[in-house]
Design an enzyme around this catalytic site. Structure first.
Site, PDB file in Angstrom:
ATOM      1  CE  LYS A 120       6.452  -3.527  -2.118  1.00  0.00           C
ATOM      2  NZ  LYS A 120       6.563  -2.301  -2.630  1.00  0.00           N
ATOM      3  CB  SER A 180       7.232   3.277  -0.108  1.00  0.00           C
ATOM      4  OG  SER A 180       6.865   4.394  -0.956  1.00  0.00           O
ATOM      5  NE  ARG A 223      12.645   3.966  -6.569  1.00  0.00           N
ATOM      6  CZ  ARG A 223      11.883   3.182  -5.873  1.00  0.00           C
ATOM      7  NH1 ARG A 223      12.284   3.116  -4.277  1.00  0.00           N
ATOM      8  NH2 ARG A 223      11.790   1.982  -6.347  1.00  0.00           N
ATOM      9  CG  HIS A 232       5.526   7.856  -4.869  1.00  0.00           C
ATOM     10  ND1 HIS A 232       5.840   7.041  -3.462  1.00  0.00           N
ATOM     11  CD2 HIS A 232       5.796   6.081  -5.216  1.00  0.00           C
ATOM     12  CE1 HIS A 232       5.909   5.709  -2.965  1.00  0.00           C
ATOM     13  NE2 HIS A 232       5.681   5.036  -4.948  1.00  0.00           N
TER      14      HIS A 232
END
Ligand code: ADP
Length: 159
Positions: free
Chosen positions: A42, A128, A91, A18
């Site tokens: 989440k 993460s 990514r 990040h």
């Protein structure tokens, strides 16, 4: 007119991946607002308040970077803070497919364009949820955490 972008995410926690996206985006934007969102799908690990505090610590000496928390639709928040762009990092091709759909819907609902930066090869596998798992199980995630907050997170977990 200032080029303002929001960089929305959960950042639970904020990683070197990040950090790198934000630093590289500063060539493109006058202001980048890192926007820590509540994501109902989440479960949070670190509180939003802690995440905001740590991210502020990373960028305290950079006047182009602001940190805010938000709830609700990302395009509504972007509009509220005067941002015309949403910054996201990519990514993998799976990231691309997911982001494409969201970006196109966001564009259909507003005038806001999404801007994507590809991750650096060495950050492709930094994510993460893996970092969270390492921390949760008492491992050392320092490699994946920005220098300025490694110690804070490690100290916080030892309490
Ligand atoms: P979200 O919950 O919205 O997926 P994340 O905190 O996981 O939020 O990620 C925020 C943004 O940062 C997303 O655009 C994500 O693709 C990007 N990102 C996450 N990890 C990396 C990384 N290692 N390199 C580049 N971009 C990343």
């Amino acid at each position: 007119m200032d080029r303002v972008a929001i960089f929305p995410g959960s950042f639970d926690p904020f990683t070197v991946g990040h950090e790198d996206i934000v630093l590289r985006s500063l060539d493109l934007f006058d202001k980048v607002i890192i926007s820590v969102g509540y994501n109902s799908n989440k479960k949070e690990f670190f509180s939003v308040a802690k995440r905001v505090e740590w991210i502020k610590e990373i960028f305290w000496d950079n006047p182009k970077v602001l940190v805010r928390k938000y709830e609700g639709l990302t395009v509504d928040f972007a509009t509220e803070v005067g941002a015309r762009y949403i910054l996201r990092g990519l990514r993998t091709s799976a990231d691309f497919e997911y982001e494409r759909a969201i970006a196109q819907v966001n564009k259909a609902m507003s005038k806001i364009d999404s801007v994507f930066l590809l991750t650096q090869p060495e950050h492709t596998s930094v994510n993460s949820s893996i970092v969270r798992d390492i921390i949760k199980h008492g491992g050392d995630a320092s490699l994946f955490l920005p220098d300025k907050i490694k110690k804070r997170i490690n100290d916080f977990m030892r309490k």
